[in-house]
Design a protein around this motif. Structure first.
Motif, PDB file in Angstrom:
ATOM      1  N   ASP A 163      70.527 -10.187  42.254  1.00  0.00           N
ATOM      2  CA  ASP A 163      71.389 -10.246  43.440  1.00  0.00           C
ATOM      3  C   ASP A 163      71.143  -9.038  44.337  1.00  0.00           C
ATOM      4  OD1 ASP A 163      73.583 -11.343  45.048  1.00  0.00           O
ATOM      5  OD2 ASP A 163      74.714  -9.592  44.333  1.00  0.00           O
ATOM      6  N   GLU A 207      67.785  -9.377  46.050  1.00  0.00           N
ATOM      7  CA  GLU A 207      67.845 -10.369  47.133  1.00  0.00           C
ATOM      8  C   GLU A 207      68.547  -9.802  48.358  1.00  0.00           C
ATOM      9  OE1 GLU A 207      69.583 -14.831  48.062  1.00  0.00           O
ATOM     10  OE2 GLU A 207      69.586 -14.106  46.000  1.00  0.00           O
ATOM     11  N   GLN A 208      69.656  -9.101  48.153  1.00  0.00           N
ATOM     12  CA  GLN A 208      70.375  -8.513  49.280  1.00  0.00           C
ATOM     13  C   GLN A 208      69.503  -7.484  50.006  1.00  0.00           C
ATOM     14  OE1 GLN A 208      74.491  -7.283  48.692  1.00  0.00           O
ATOM     15  NE2 GLN A 208      74.553  -8.561  46.848  1.00  0.00           N
ATOM     16  N   SER A 251      66.205  -7.350  50.061  1.00  0.00           N
ATOM     17  CA  SER A 251      65.142  -8.086  50.755  1.00  0.00           C
ATOM     18  C   SER A 251      65.660  -8.699  52.045  1.00  0.00           C
ATOM     19  CB  SER A 251      64.577  -9.178  49.850  1.00  0.00           C
ATOM     20  OG  SER A 251      63.883  -8.619  48.770  1.00  0.00           O
ATOM     21  N   ASP A 252      66.856  -9.264  51.995  1.00  0.00           N
ATOM     22  CA  ASP A 252      67.467  -9.843  53.196  1.00  0.00           C
ATOM     23  C   ASP A 252      67.699  -8.787  54.279  1.00  0.00           C
ATOM     24  OD1 ASP A 252      67.473 -12.317  51.980  1.00  0.00           O
ATOM     25  OD2 ASP A 252      69.631 -12.320  51.535  1.00  0.00           O
ATOM     26  N   MET A 253      67.885  -7.534  53.859  1.00  0.00           N
ATOM     27  CA  MET A 253      68.084  -6.429  54.806  1.00  0.00           C
ATOM     28  C   MET A 253      66.761  -5.877  55.326  1.00  0.00           C
ATOM     29  SD  MET A 253      71.192  -4.486  52.796  1.00  0.00           S
ATOM     30  CE  MET A 253      71.058  -2.996  53.757  1.00  0.00           C
ATOM     31  N   GLY A 254      65.638  -6.407  54.831  1.00  0.00           N
ATOM     32  CA  GLY A 254      64.336  -5.995  55.329  1.00  0.00           C
ATOM     33  C   GLY A 254      63.602  -4.984  54.470  1.00  0.00           C
ATOM     34  N   TYR A 255      64.117  -4.686  53.295  1.00  0.00           N
ATOM     35  CA  TYR A 255      63.465  -3.740  52.398  1.00  0.00           C
ATOM     36  C   TYR A 255      62.520  -4.472  51.456  1.00  0.00           C
ATOM     37  CZ  TYR A 255      67.044  -0.737  54.230  1.00  0.00           C
ATOM     38  OH  TYR A 255      67.841  -0.048  55.086  1.00  0.00           O
ATOM     39  N   GLU A 256      61.459  -3.782  51.039  1.00  0.00           N
ATOM     40  CA  GLU A 256      60.525  -4.345  50.079  1.00  0.00           C
ATOM     41  C   GLU A 256      60.929  -3.885  48.686  1.00  0.00           C
ATOM     42  OE1 GLU A 256      55.947  -3.870  48.578  1.00  0.00           O
ATOM     43  OE2 GLU A 256      56.475  -3.105  50.553  1.00  0.00           O
TER      44      GLU A 256
END
Length: 71
Positions: free
Chosen positions: A33, A36-37, A39-44
């Motif tokens: 979770d 995923e959060q 990644s959704d914020m633009g982090y790798e």
């Protein structure tokens, strides 16, 4: 809880790969979770480890800018 702008301030955007993160969490659902959060914020998210030895190996392999670790 901090917002994305405060989190962004931790990184130097001029450096290549400055947004690469490693998540260390032994609870799989929490780790997935969080990854995923992020990644959704633009982090790798370069990896998820569930123990210290695995985290060390992933740090050596990916050289993340930040490690988020549950202790």
């Amino acid at each position: 809880m901090h917002d994305a702008a405060e989190f962004d301030a931790l990184f130097d955007d001029d450096k290549q790969g400055a947004r690469k993160l490693l998540v260390v969490e032994d609870e799989a659902i929490v780790a997935l979770d969080l990854a995923e959060q992020l990644s959704d914020m633009g982090y790798e998210v370069c990896g998820i480890a569930d123990n210290g030895a695995e985290a060390e190996a992933l740090v050596e392999q990916h050289r993340p800018e930040l490690v988020l670790m549950d202790i």
